[in-house]
Design an enzyme around this catalytic site. Structure first.
Site, PDB file in Angstrom:
ATOM      1  N   CYS A   1      41.404  51.837  42.768  1.00 25.57           N
ATOM      2  CA  CYS A   1      40.402  52.843  43.105  1.00 25.57           C
ATOM      3  C   CYS A   1      40.164  53.793  41.940  1.00 25.57           C
ATOM      4  CB  CYS A   1      40.852  53.629  44.320  1.00 25.57           C
ATOM      5  SG  CYS A   1      41.349  52.618  45.727  1.00 25.57           S
TER       6      CYS A   1
ATOM      7  N   ARG B   1      36.732  48.798  37.959  1.00 20.80           N
ATOM      8  CA  ARG B   1      38.016  48.646  38.633  1.00 20.80           C
ATOM      9  C   ARG B   1      37.881  47.890  39.953  1.00 20.80           C
ATOM     10  NH1 ARG B   1      42.236  52.723  37.866  1.00 20.80           N
ATOM     11  NH2 ARG B   1      42.085  53.547  35.758  1.00 20.80           N
TER      12      ARG B   1
ATOM     13  N   TRP C   1      38.923  50.794  47.155  1.00 23.15           N
ATOM     14  CA  TRP C   1      39.164  49.374  47.406  1.00 23.15           C
ATOM     15  C   TRP C   1      40.042  49.303  48.641  1.00 23.15           C
ATOM     16  CZ3 TRP C   1      43.442  45.944  47.288  1.00 23.15           C
ATOM     17  CH2 TRP C   1      43.123  44.587  47.203  1.00 23.15           C
TER      18      TRP C   1
ATOM     19  N   ASN D   1      44.263  57.548  45.816  1.00 21.62           N
ATOM     20  CA  ASN D   1      44.540  56.168  45.437  1.00 21.62           C
ATOM     21  C   ASN D   1      45.972  55.862  45.806  1.00 21.62           C
ATOM     22  OD1 ASN D   1      42.053  56.143  44.247  1.00 21.62           O
ATOM     23  ND2 ASN D   1      42.801  56.120  42.136  1.00 21.62           N
ATOM     24  N   GLY D   2      46.242  54.627  46.217  1.00 18.39           N
ATOM     25  CA  GLY D   2      47.611  54.244  46.534  1.00 18.39           C
ATOM     26  C   GLY D   2      47.796  53.975  48.009  1.00 18.39           C
TER      27      GLY D   2
ATOM     28  N   GLU E   1      45.751  29.172  34.475  1.00 13.32           N
ATOM     29  CA  GLU E   1      44.797  30.250  34.199  1.00 13.32           C
ATOM     30  C   GLU E   1      43.364  29.794  34.436  1.00 13.32           C
ATOM     31  OE1 GLU E   1      43.060  33.892  32.771  1.00 13.32           O
ATOM     32  OE2 GLU E   1      44.854  33.280  33.880  1.00 13.32           O
TER      33      GLU E   1
ATOM     34  N   LYS F   1      40.794  31.526  37.150  1.00 15.25           N
ATOM     35  CA  LYS F   1      39.474  32.048  36.802  1.00 15.25           C
ATOM     36  C   LYS F   1      38.403  31.474  37.719  1.00 15.25           C
ATOM     37  CE  LYS F   1      40.457  34.955  33.885  1.00 15.25           C
ATOM     38  NZ  LYS F   1      41.562  35.180  34.792  1.00 15.25           N
TER      39      LYS F   1
ATOM     40  N   GLU G   1      38.747  32.960  41.265  1.00 18.02           N
ATOM     41  CA  GLU G   1      38.485  34.398  41.294  1.00 18.02           C
ATOM     42  C   GLU G   1      37.004  34.722  41.424  1.00 18.02           C
ATOM     43  OE1 GLU G   1      41.385  37.234  38.763  1.00 18.02           O
ATOM     44  OE2 GLU G   1      40.515  35.610  37.610  1.00 18.02           O
TER      45      GLU G   1
ATOM     46  N   HIS H   1      53.372  13.036  42.897  1.00 16.02           N
ATOM     47  CA  HIS H   1      54.302  13.626  43.863  1.00 16.02           C
ATOM     48  C   HIS H   1      53.586  14.430  44.943  1.00 16.02           C
ATOM     49  CE1 HIS H   1      57.749  12.296  41.593  1.00 16.02           C
ATOM     50  NE2 HIS H   1      57.225  12.828  40.489  1.00 16.02           N
TER      51      HIS H   1
ATOM     52  N   LYS I   1      40.296  45.577  39.602  1.00 18.12           N
ATOM     53  CA  LYS I   1      40.675  45.366  38.216  1.00 18.12           C
ATOM     54  C   LYS I   1      42.113  45.760  37.936  1.00 18.12           C
ATOM     55  CE  LYS I   1      40.091  44.338  33.897  1.00 18.12           C
ATOM     56  NZ  LYS I   1      40.031  42.924  33.520  1.00 18.12           N
TER      57      LYS I   1
END
Length: 608
Positions: A2, A28, A74, A99-100, A481, A485, A488, A504, A603
């Site tokens: 946030c 963010r 957020w 925030n938090g 990675e 991406k 996301e 497997h 973010k």
């Protein structure tokens, strides 16, 4: 996560400043936003849309004031609804942004309900606002301090009340917050960038700090036990340039940041002369000489950078290396070793899980700590004995790109330094490694020239709902990675596997409908990788292969090959991740997604 902006001034309406700050913090991630001011009473505007629409509503409602707070949220507690958006009011007296996460909010909420308090939201943050009002007896600072003594969790807050309309109280515990010092005005924000152009004098608040801001003064207090005592914090001069957030000719910040990677890597290497421990701090030589193990701690993309560097650290420096997901590490019993170098990796340096894991490792007696980070003033850097600051510049897109490649650059430098200290790096190899490293920006530029070919593949991927990514050895983390991406920002379900693991289990998923992306460098595992690709081809799978030019791989009916410009040996992972970034970006763009602000993500994750 946030965003917070707060201001009190004697000379101007602060609302335009607050809105501009929110716009600079949009990167963010958020799902609601709001502004509250004092102007003959508490007034606010909140929205579950973008800051630009909030700004239009502010103009329509003629919201002005010499004191105000602003927030982008957020969602953690309560859905993205206007009633859950910040700022929160406690009656007509207290306004608060937070925030938090307040972990014991349910207990406090029930206590306040028993006193007749009615809540308008489902958030933990509103509980804190009412708790401050419950303790308020004419001194806002004392009320905030008393409330903070009751709560458990993480927070960065800004609070004001109607009885003291030129005063803002701010505090932090586990979430970033900076103070900005002006002339006849004071500011607070989650990030210096929010205040770019307003001031260049900042104080970085530490965990447990509370600050009392008026228009012409400030005082910081530190939480010691249940008491708050006055402390002095260093005033830093920081040029918080805002021009870094301009898009220029690019459609999205993610695309811009992908193309900024050659410069970011070059900047990260700019101050590097010889390979020397001093690159990591004054005490690095002493620390490195006493290290016999490495523990890497990180989250998300930074975790994959750590996994990649494990191959370098063990293969070149000969030092055993463990890699831990930060959010899991401190919740299990581990075996501490005081000769361990604990390396934390973070783009922001404020990632809550990684910061907590760093403190946990230190509490276990592992005090040899090093942080690789893009923000020199971050909490993680301040908490570490050693550090290496990457110079990626501001990264706006939620999906990290240039932070990853600059982290890999720093981790390769760390590998060389440790190898040299341990007597495993002769001058000839050192010179060759450094030659390769300094050539990386040019090599990445050549990879970026492949964008048109990647765009053609993205047209095919855009209609898919699943994808597999394969890699072997040091390129398995690069496959991870690449899958991250794609999921996301395109919302395509993507998973990565070591190619040898296909038989497997994952091979059961392969058919003509699922694209299989393969990272194929010309290394010692190439022939085994080709056999794995044959397994896919035999099941009518469609292979999309990023191959070094000298692999001998050719395009066929079911194998599509994009040739990389050159084989880059141990630094190949830095090159091979770039086309995977481009593939994710263009696939998401074709699907019409909000590339820079993917749903449900933020973010800088400053909560657990």
């Amino acid at each position: 996560m946030c965003g917070i902006v707060a201001a009190t001034s004697t000379r101007r309406n602060v609302v335009p400043l607050l809105v501009q700050g929110l716009k600079r913090l949009e990167y963010r991630g958020y799902d609601s936003c709001g502004v509250a001011v004092w102007n003959e009473g508490l007034k606010r505007v909140r929205s579950v849309s973008r800051v630009s629409e909030l700004s239009e509503q502010i103009e329509k409602d003629h919201i002005e004031g010499y004191l105000g707070i602003a927030h982008t949220r957020w969602a953690t507690h309560g859905a993205p609804l206007v009633c859950n958006a910040h700022p929160h009011f406690a009656g007509d007296q207290i306004a608060l942004i937070h925030n938090g996460i307040i972990e014991n909010y349910e207990e406090i909420r029930e206590e306040l309900r028993a006193k007749g308090v009615q809540f308008a939201s489902q958030t933990d943050s509103e509980v804190l606002a009412h708790l401050v009002r419950d303790y308020y007896e004419g001194d806002l600072l004392k009320a905030v301090e008393a409330a903070l003594n009751r709560v458990r969790g993480a927070y960065a807050i800004a609070v004001f009340c109607k009885e003291d309309p030129h005063r803002v109280i701010v505090a932090r515990q586990g979430s970033p917050l900076v103070l900005g010092l002006g002339d006849g005005e004071m500011f607070a924000a989650s990030d210096t960038m929010a205040l770019a152009g307003e001031t260049d004098r900042f104080i970085y608040m530490e965990d447990g700090d509370v600050a009392d801001l008026t228009t012409d003064s400030y005082q910081v207090y530190s939480h010691q036990g249940r008491e708050f005592v006055p402390v002095t914090r260093e005033v830093c001069k920081v040029e918080a340039f805002s021009n870094a957030v301009e898009l220029g000719p690019y459609r999205h910040y993610m695309q811009k940041e992908i193309f900024e990677q050659p410069r970011a890597i070059a900047d990260t290497l700019e101050a590097v002369g010889d390979v020397t421990p001093g690159l990591f701090g004054e005490k690095a030589a002493e620390v490195f000489n006493d290290v016999d193990r490495i523990l890497m701690i990180a989250c998300g993309t930074s975790y994959y950078a750590a996994l990649t560097s494990k191959y370098w650290l063990e293969g070149i420096a000969g030092i055993p290396c463990d890699v831990e997901i930060a959010s899991e590490y401190r919740y299990r019993k581990s075996v501490p070793n005081p000769k361990t170098l604990v390396v934390t990796i973070s783009q922001s340096g404020e990632t809550a899980d990684t910061l907590a894991a760093l403190k946990h490792a230190r509490d276990l007696g592992m005090t040899k700590t090093l942080t690789i980070c893009n923000v020199a003033t971050s909490a993680m850097v301040r908490e570490s004995l050693l550090r290496y600051i990457t110079r990626a510049g501001v990264e706006i897109g939620v999906a990290s790109t240039k932070a990853f490649t600059t982290q890999l650059t720093a981790l390769f430098l760390l590998t060389l330094c440790l190898a040299k200290v341990k007597g495993r790096l002769d001058p000839k190899d050192e010179a060759e490694y450094m030659r390769l490293l300094r050539h990386v920006p040019k090599a990445v530029s050549a990879v970026l020239a492949l964008e048109p070919q990647v765009m053609a593949w993205a047209e095919r991927f855009a209609s898919k709902e699943d994808a597999l990514f394969l890699g072997r050895g040091i390129h398995y983390p690069i496959a991870l990675e690449g899958a991250l991406k794609l999921k996301e920002i395109s919302y395509i379900h993507a998973e990565a596997y070591p190619a040898g693991e296909l038989k497997h289990g994952p091979l059961a998923l392969v058919d003509e409908s699922i694209p299989v992306v393969t990272v194929a460098p010309n290394d010692e595992l190439l022939e085994k990788l080709k056999s794995n690709m044959k397994e896919v081809e035999a099941r009518k799978g469609e292979l999309y292969v990023f191959a070094d030019a000298d692999t001998g791989l050719e395009s066929t009916e079911h194998i599509h090959v994009i040739r990389m410009p050159e084989n880059y040996g141990p630094l190949s992972p830095i090159l091979h991740v770039v086309p995977l970034q481009l593939l994710a970006y263009h696939t998401a763009f074709i699907r019409g997604n909000d590339v820079d602000k993917p749903r449900n993500l933020a973010k800088s994750v400053t909560t657990e």
